[in-house]
Scaffold this motif. Structure first.
Motif, mmCIF file in Angstrom:
data_model
loop_
_atom_site.group_PDB
_atom_site.id
_atom_site.type_symbol
_atom_site.label_atom_id
_atom_site.label_comp_id
_atom_site.label_asym_id
_atom_site.label_seq_id
_atom_site.Cartn_x
_atom_site.Cartn_y
_atom_site.Cartn_z
ATOM 1 N N LYS A 28 0.551 -1.073 -0.155
ATOM 2 C CA LYS A 28 -0.323 -0.242 0.119
ATOM 3 C C LYS A 28 0.662 1.021 0.081
ATOM 4 N N THR A 29 0.435 1.859 -1.061
ATOM 5 C CA THR A 29 1.584 3.192 -0.668
ATOM 6 C C THR A 29 0.973 4.902 -0.509
ATOM 7 N N GLY A 30 1.315 5.552 -0.111
ATOM 8 C CA GLY A 30 0.769 6.594 0.503
ATOM 9 C C GLY A 30 -0.680 6.812 1.585
ATOM 10 N N GLN A 33 -3.444 5.909 -0.539
ATOM 11 C CA GLN A 33 -3.509 5.285 -1.483
ATOM 12 C C GLN A 33 -3.040 6.034 -2.318
ATOM 13 N N LYS A 34 -2.621 7.302 -2.329
ATOM 14 C CA LYS A 34 -2.669 8.484 -3.640
ATOM 15 C C LYS A 34 -1.487 9.161 -2.760
ATOM 16 N N THR A 35 -0.406 9.706 -4.213
ATOM 17 C CA THR A 35 1.025 10.408 -3.800
ATOM 18 C C THR A 35 0.748 11.232 -4.656
ATOM 19 N N ILE A 43 5.312 3.588 2.514
ATOM 20 C CA ILE A 43 4.391 1.883 1.558
ATOM 21 C C ILE A 43 4.388 1.293 2.800
ATOM 22 N N SER A 130 1.198 3.681 -7.282
ATOM 23 C CA SER A 130 0.147 4.521 -6.586
ATOM 24 C C SER A 130 -0.938 5.526 -7.670
ATOM 25 N N THR A 131 -1.953 6.274 -6.779
ATOM 26 C CA THR A 131 -2.399 6.907 -7.929
ATOM 27 C C THR A 131 -1.938 8.006 -7.378
ATOM 28 N N THR A 132 -1.096 8.296 -8.441
ATOM 29 C CA THR A 132 -0.345 9.755 -8.576
ATOM 30 C C THR A 132 -0.849 11.302 -8.652
#
Length: 788
Positions: A28-30, A33-35, A43, A130-132
């Motif tokens: 799982k990133t950010g 889940q947003k970065t 992370i 991730s959703t960047t």
């Protein structure tokens, strides 16, 4: 018995081969889940081991530019059949496809550590995704018992921002809140409602505090127990909450219809009131390092507040007003992240070492002497001795000796010790802390691994001559490994060659170590007063930067004061101008030129990325390395340059006729729907306008707004009537008046067009055919008479 023994011997290698860790990874990133592109993020790895015990390192490849990046490492031990959750905070998240080379894997495991171990394959996630969002997006981290209470913060359009993302950080499946400041790096505002910070572990509270000090905004709503719930921020609140009361809707704006629950409050000594109607305080702030705590006296989650049709407009006004107290970068369509720009404007000159320069006349002289000795003189000598047959070995020997002498002379400063060049630029904050950027370049004297220790908090990325965007695509972990410790970062360059150059770049912060104390006055174009150096080291190149002017003041020893008496060609001093983008390094002829180039690179970089104050800036340099950054276990010769920048107040005594140019005023360009115009070039001041109508608002400095009795002339320079029509707001009639004529329309007299609080409002109405085309908005100049 013999057959059994043979079978054991045969099957033993197979048994050994199958006895290995079997790791399965999910990621799982950010936050939520947003970065943000180029920003740090937590992370969270969930690792399940179905094989034998694993002890080693988890490494994540991070990329910050075409040639920059590190492998970030964390030690890991997972027993057989165990499942672990591990959080790693990285300094930068970027799209794996950004630089043209598709990345299929950036998660690696090395048994027994990265130095001596072998990579262990794993199943599951191989790539961090991730959703960047772009760096200009507004990230609001929501901490509330119900995220719907913060719904009024959705879809805001603030100056310089591209949309808003409200992050729900208290939902059930959300990962733990970051315990390192870098985990909050992507967040711009942290909104608190019905949530107790005091109940969080101290490590998470400390990370929040460090994030605020680095430039974040903590927004905390009105609550009877806010002082107890604020935890580590309890002593940093700008207001003391008193009895509860209901606020009339008209206190907010004309679109509020229902009363809003709130509290009476008193401003604390370090607080600044942002919104107040009569004796009712609505919001106040307190600066904390480079960030601030923004506190309201009303409940931001109450139904009557968040459901009002005027709530978006209220938040836009309040948050834009609060952001004016912080260092804010204007919205630019072709924005280069600071660390990337650092590599060019500072890094290119920082990687030029004095030992690279070899005297051309000397080398030419050696070659001429060599030619004379080898050809005519050697021939004559051997002929006289009748030994011409010895020429076959004497000539090669002389060639070898001369070549060795040239090599020894050219490399005399590179043999025996490595060389370091440290360049850093810092903003001096009001609380005497420092924040800024650094570049550290290494010239190796031998091949091998080179390890640096870097103070925390600091971001770290690298660049080295072994990397090339046109050459082999070298994985970040093969270039450098970053290990994060409790008190320092440890960076190891891997397999650097002989006489290679490698550089470290990043952002850093330092505790309070000093500042410049100024008492300056400008009257009748004479700048007078004193400047005291409260730093524990001497400073050179002291100057005041205003517009394109540089007022040089000399040097100040540590703890001493200088007297200033300078004639300046201005009635007032304001913010400094930006340097030309794309700084090009000149050719250096000697070491002094290299030092000058490094200083110019720092100045150019800071003018773009550290130039958001409307005040004049005091600049100075020192040969002291301020931050803690050192090469471990090797000798090195160091050449440090540190630049200090501090916005300062200068009391302006106005007399007679005064002229105020645009560079002394703050300017805002917003479309009719609230979007800011995109700045394409900060130097040429060219913008991209995508809507038909824009409002251009100019804000005068307080001194001029209060002391000028009448404004005699209003001029607009650079007006492009081919692209748009221009109207100016008449304060007296309450309507806009169309201006016509040449590129510099003039209005005389002009007092009716300047509000009491010093605002001038211009309306630009674009031709349909010119929408989406770059254009120059008008530049304002005001002339007035000061009250006698």
């Amino acid at each position: 018995m013999l057959l059994v023994l043979v079978g054991i011997i045969t099957l033993w290698p197979m048994t050994t081969t199958f006895a290995a860790p079997d790791l399965h990874v999910s990621v799982k990133t950010g936050l939520d889940q947003k970065t943000k592109d180029g920003k740090g993020a937590p992370i969270v790895f969930t690792i399940e081991n179905k094989g034998t015990a694993f002890a080693g390192d988890l490494i994540v490849n991070t990329t910050t530019s075409q040639t920059g990046g590190v492998g970030q490492s964390i030690a890991l031990a997972i027993g057989e059949g165990e499942k672990q959750t591990v959080t790693l905070t990285v300094d930068s998240i970027q799209d794996p496809m950004m630089y043209g080379n598709p990345v299929k894997k950036n998660i690696f495991f090395y048994e027994n550590g990265w130095k001596s171990g072998e990579e262990v394959p794993h199943s599951g996630s191989q790539l961090i995704t991730s959703t960047t969002f772009p760096e200009q997006a507004l990230f609001i981290a929501g901490l509330a018992d119900n995220i719907d209470r913060l719904s009024s913060l959705k879809d805001l359009y603030l100056k310089g921002r591209e949309g808003t993302q409200l992050l729900n950080l208290t939902k059930l499946d959300q990962s733990p809140l970051p315990s390192e400041p870098g985990g909050w790096d992507a967040v711009d505002i942290m909104a608190i409602d019905n949530f107790s910070i005091a109940d969080l572990p101290s490590k998470q509270q400390d990370a929040m505090l460090e994030w605020v000090k680095a430039g974040g905004t903590l927004l905390i709503g009105g609550s009877q127990n806010v002082a107890a719930e604020a935890g580590v921020f309890s002593s940093l609140l700008p207001l003391e909450i008193k009895d509860s009361k209901e606020f009339a809707p008209t206190l907010f704006n004309d679109k509020f219809k229902d009363p809003v629950p709130g509290f009476q409050a008193e401003k604390l000594p370090d607080g600044t009131i942002l919104l107040q109607q009569d004796d009712t305080i609505l919001a106040a702030s307190q600066l904390v390092g480079s960030g601030l705590v923004l506190q309201t006296t009303f409940s931001i989650g109450s139904e009557s507040f968040r459901s009002s049709t005027g709530v978006k407009s209220f938040w836009t006004d309040l948050l834009n007003k609060s952001s004016q107290q912080l260092k804010q970068r204007s919205s630019q369509i072709y924005y280069t992240p600071p660390t990337d720009d650092l590599m060019w404007t500072v890094g290119e000159t920082n990687e030029l070492f004095p030992s690279f320069k070899v005297s051309t006349p000397l080398l030419f002289g050696i070659i001429i002497i060599y030619i004379i000795l080898v050809i005519p003189l050697l021939y004559l000598f051997l002929r006289k001795k009748d030994k011409r047959e010895h020429a076959w070995w004497i000539i090669p020997v002389i060639a070898v000796v001369v070549s060795f002498a040239i090599f020894a002379y050219g490399g005399k400063d590179r043999l025996g010790n490595s060389q370091l060049q440290h360049s850093a630029v810092y903003l001096v904050d009001p609380d005497k802390t420092l924040s800024g950027y650094y570049a550290e370049s290494l010239l190796t004297d031998k091949s091998g691994d080179f390890t640096f220790s870097i103070q925390k908090p600091s971001t770290v990325t690298t660049n080295s001559s072994m990397n090339s965007i046109f050459g082999t695509n070298i994985s970040a972990l093969d270039r450098a490994i970053l290990e994060k410790g409790a008190t320092e970062e440890v960076l190891s360059f891997r397999n650097l060659g002989f006489w290679n150059v490698a550089s470290i770049y990043g952002q850093t912060e330092l505790e309070a170590i000093g500042n410049f104390e100024t008492d300056l006055k400008l009257e009748d174009k004479q700048l007078t007063g004193t400047i005291t150096n409260n730093f524990p080291f001497s400073v050179n190149d002291v100057a005041i930067l205003s517009g394109s002017k540089t007022i040089e003041l000399g040097s100040i020893p540590a703890g001493e004061t200088i007297t200033v008496e300078k004639e300046v060609k201005a009635t007032a001093l304001g913010a400094r101008s930006s340097s030309q983008n794309g700084y090009m390094s000149p050719v250096a002829n000697n070491q002094d030129d290299l030092i000058k180039m490094r200083k110019e690179g720092l100045m150019s970089f800071s003018s773009i990325h550290m130039n958001d104050s409307l005040k004049p800036t005091l600049s100075a340099t020192t040969g002291t390395q301020i931050m803690e950054l050192s090469l471990n276990d090797r000798k090195a010769k160091n050449s440090p340059i540190s630049m200090l920048l501090q916005p300062i107040d200068i009391v302006t005594k106005l007399k007679g006729t005064v002229t105020v140019d645009g560079d002394l005023m703050e300017m805002q360009l917003l479309s009719s729907s609230g979007y800011p115009a995109e700045e394409m070039d900060e130097v040429s001041k060219e913008y991209l306008f995508s809507e038909k109508e824009y409002s251009q608002t100019w804000q005068l400095p307080l001194d001029f707004a209060e002391e000028v009795e009448s404004w005699t002339k209003l001029q607009l320079f650079g007006t492009d009537f081919n692209q748009y029509d221009v109207s100016v707001f008449n304060v007296k009639t309450g309507s806009y008046e169309l201006l016509e004529g040449k590129s510099s329309p003039t209005v005389e007299p002009a007092s009716d067009y300047v509000s009491k609080d010093g605002k001038v409002m211009i309306k630009l109405n674009f031709n349909d055919s010119q929408l989406g085309e770059p254009s120059h908005p008008p530049e304002l100049r005001l002339t007035g008479e000061v009250a006698k």
